[in-house]
Design an enzyme around this catalytic site. Structure first.
Site, PDB file in Angstrom:
ATOM      1  CE1 TYR A 177     -10.290 -16.383  13.956  1.00 61.12           C
ATOM      2  CE2 TYR A 177      -9.201 -16.108  11.839  1.00 61.12           C
ATOM      3  CZ  TYR A 177      -9.566 -15.600  13.073  1.00 61.12           C
ATOM      4  OH  TYR A 177      -9.208 -14.315  13.411  1.00 61.12           O
ATOM      5  CE  LYS A 181     -12.648 -13.694  13.151  1.00 60.24           C
ATOM      6  NZ  LYS A 181     -13.048 -12.626  14.087  1.00 60.24           N
TER       7      LYS A 181
HETATM    8  N1  NAP Z   1      -4.623 -10.873  16.213  1.00 62.63           N
HETATM    9  C1  NAP Z   1      -4.775 -11.189  14.940  1.00 62.63           C
HETATM   10  O1  NAP Z   1      -3.825 -11.537  14.239  1.00 62.63           O
HETATM   11  C2  NAP Z   1      -6.128 -11.114  14.303  1.00 62.63           C
HETATM   12  C3  NAP Z   1      -6.198 -11.062  12.909  1.00 62.63           C
HETATM   13  C4  NAP Z   1      -7.433 -11.001  12.311  1.00 62.63           C
HETATM   14  C5  NAP Z   1      -8.572 -10.960  13.083  1.00 62.63           C
HETATM   15  N2  NAP Z   1      -8.477 -11.012  14.444  1.00 62.63           N
HETATM   16  C6  NAP Z   1      -9.717 -10.993  15.206  1.00 62.63           C
HETATM   17  O2  NAP Z   1      -9.698  -9.903  16.088  1.00 62.63           O
HETATM   18  C7  NAP Z   1     -10.479 -10.194  17.241  1.00 62.63           C
HETATM   19  C8  NAP Z   1      -9.631  -9.918  18.476  1.00 62.63           C
HETATM   20  O3  NAP Z   1      -8.549 -10.843  18.490  1.00 62.63           O
HETATM   21  P1  NAP Z   1      -7.225 -10.611  19.351  1.00 62.63           P
HETATM   22  O4  NAP Z   1      -6.089 -10.795  18.461  1.00 62.63           O
HETATM   23  O5  NAP Z   1      -7.366  -9.383  20.148  1.00 62.63           O
HETATM   24  O6  NAP Z   1      -7.276 -11.894  20.271  1.00 62.63           O
HETATM   25  P2  NAP Z   1      -7.215 -12.023  21.862  1.00 62.63           P
HETATM   26  O7  NAP Z   1      -6.131 -11.185  22.416  1.00 62.63           O
HETATM   27  O8  NAP Z   1      -7.222 -13.486  22.144  1.00 62.63           O
HETATM   28  O9  NAP Z   1      -8.591 -11.339  22.270  1.00 62.63           O
HETATM   29  C9  NAP Z   1      -9.828 -11.973  22.028  1.00 62.63           C
HETATM   30  C10 NAP Z   1     -10.607 -11.904  23.306  1.00 62.63           C
HETATM   31  O10 NAP Z   1     -11.841 -12.615  23.139  1.00 62.63           O
HETATM   32  C11 NAP Z   1     -11.981 -13.449  24.276  1.00 62.63           C
HETATM   33  N3  NAP Z   1     -12.839 -14.600  24.025  1.00 62.63           N
HETATM   34  C12 NAP Z   1     -12.501 -15.831  23.556  1.00 62.63           C
HETATM   35  N4  NAP Z   1     -13.559 -16.635  23.516  1.00 62.63           N
HETATM   36  C13 NAP Z   1     -14.583 -15.900  23.978  1.00 62.63           C
HETATM   37  C14 NAP Z   1     -15.950 -16.160  24.223  1.00 62.63           C
HETATM   38  N5  NAP Z   1     -16.494 -17.382  24.001  1.00 62.63           N
HETATM   39  N6  NAP Z   1     -16.720 -15.178  24.719  1.00 62.63           N
HETATM   40  C15 NAP Z   1     -16.194 -13.957  24.971  1.00 62.63           C
HETATM   41  N7  NAP Z   1     -14.911 -13.645  24.796  1.00 62.63           N
HETATM   42  C16 NAP Z   1     -14.132 -14.607  24.298  1.00 62.63           C
HETATM   43  C17 NAP Z   1     -10.566 -13.884  24.593  1.00 62.63           C
HETATM   44  O11 NAP Z   1     -10.476 -14.471  25.884  1.00 62.63           O
HETATM   45  P3  NAP Z   1      -9.296 -15.568  26.124  1.00 62.63           P
HETATM   46  O12 NAP Z   1      -8.017 -14.853  25.873  1.00 62.63           O
HETATM   47  O13 NAP Z   1      -9.459 -15.993  27.537  1.00 62.63           O
HETATM   48  O14 NAP Z   1      -9.549 -16.656  25.129  1.00 62.63           O
HETATM   49  C18 NAP Z   1      -9.826 -12.576  24.439  1.00 62.63           C
HETATM   50  O15 NAP Z   1      -9.897 -11.742  25.570  1.00 62.63           O
HETATM   51  C19 NAP Z   1     -10.910 -11.655  17.098  1.00 62.63           C
HETATM   52  O16 NAP Z   1     -12.205 -11.730  16.572  1.00 62.63           O
HETATM   53  C20 NAP Z   1      -9.912 -12.198  16.084  1.00 62.63           C
HETATM   54  O17 NAP Z   1     -10.452 -13.305  15.383  1.00 62.63           O
HETATM   55  C21 NAP Z   1      -7.287 -11.068  15.057  1.00 62.63           C
END
Ligand code: NAP
Length: 272
Positions: A177, A181
């Site tokens: 991861y 990133k």
């Molecule tokens: N939440 C945190 O703490 C955090 C912190 C730092 C950075 N981020 C980043 O912020 C972004 C959004 O994360 P989030 O927290 O909103 O997570 P999330 O709720 O899991 O949303 C991510 C979305 O991307 C979808 N996804 C996964 N694999 C995919 C693929 N191969 N193609 C297209 N879509 C895909 C997921 O679907 P599924 O749910 O079906 O897998 C989900 O709808 C991500 O890049 C994450 O790395 C998050």
């Protein structure tokens, strides 16, 4: 009163995810028309998410499109045909000026136990996906800019990709991861360098833990979660609305000199 993004279209990859949906809500509240891209395996979550986030979504203003962001042919087809047609609709034209990359995947295990297959599950949506969607967005933005008369200026183009605190520091068990990133920061610098002169800025946001399904998976271990919480100077995790506010700030017309930057929304975690 005219809203800042009226007449503009925002495309959000990961648009029904925990962060993507709240970012979408914020941009729509400021006048943007939305395209939410979701992965094929998320199809059954689209309707309930739209109803929860937008109450009764106007189908003219919120379009959810199935798109595998890791498949170039699929992305090019969706951007150059479907999104292009939505923007060009004479009854309700809009300019495709914002792309938010908010899809993602995380797996947690020691590096030596991370197979190449598991690493790819991180690299594909976190790095290759934004690479492909950004290229498709660039072409769509340029195409629409070229249709304007010489006296008209296109709205500023904005690409905002959600990176992570993991782009800056080693997080235990997050090797693949972190690599994905950190790569996203490098990609964004190159986009900023090559596309700034075309009217498009590219930036990243690096959040700390923000409670969504992805975070719940990564920080399921109560001991690790509490230890991490104690390392954040502000003493708490972020909420999705704080990430959405940072995205909206970077989308503004007056943010046009911020290009190739990373905005850390991490409570100060990565400063020490
Ligand atoms: N939440 C945190 O703490 C955090 C912190 C730092 C950075 N981020 C980043 O912020 C972004 C959004 O994360 P989030 O927290 O909103 O997570 P999330 O709720 O899991 O949303 C991510 C979305 O991307 C979808 N996804 C996964 N694999 C995919 C693929 N191969 N193609 C297209 N879509 C895909 C997921 O679907 P599924 O749910 O079906 O897998 C989900 O709808 C991500 O890049 C994450 O790395 C998050």
């Amino acid at each position: 009163m005219t809203q800042p993004y009226s007449g503009r279209l925002a495309i959000i990859a990961g648009g029904i995810g925990g962060l993507g949906s709240i970012i979408a809500q914020r941009l729509q509240a400021n006048g943007a028309r939305l395209i939410l891209l979701y992965a094929p395996f998320e199809a059954d979550r689209v309707k309930p998410t739209l109803e929860r986030v937008f109450t009764s979504p106007d189908p003219e203003r919120v379009h959810a499109l199935q798109c595998d962001i890791t498949a170039e042919v699929n992305v090019n087809e969706i951007f150059s045909k479907v999104i292009d047609a939505i923007c060009s609709d004479e009854r309700n034209p809009s300019f495709p000026s914002i792309l938010v990359n908010a899809a993602g995947y995380v797996s947690v295990q020691p590096l030596e136990d991370t197979t190449a297959n598991e690493a790819m599950k991180n690299f594909l949506p976190n790095l290759l996906g934004p690479f492909i969607t950004s290229n498709a967005f660039f072409k769509l933005y340029r195409k629409h800019a070229l249709t304007l008369s010489s006296s008209e200026k296109p709205p500023p183009g904005r690409i905002i990709s959600i990176a992570s605190q993991a782009a800056h520091v080693a997080l235990e068990g997050h090797g693949a991861y972190c690599a994905s990133k950190a790569g996203l920061l490098g990609l964004t610098r190159c986009q900023a360098s090559e596309w700034g002169s075309h009217g498009i800025t590219s930036n990243t946001i690096s959040p700390t833990v923000t409670w969504t399904p992805l975070a719940a998976k990564a920080w399921a271990d109560e001991g690790r979660k509490n230890k991490h919480l104690s390392e954040i100077p502000t003493g708490r995790f972020a909420v999705p609305e704080e990430i959405a506010a940072a995205v909206e700030f970077l989308c503004r017309d007056e943010s046009g000199m911020i290009n190739g930057s990373d905005l850390r929304v991490d409570g100060g975690f990565t400063i020490r």
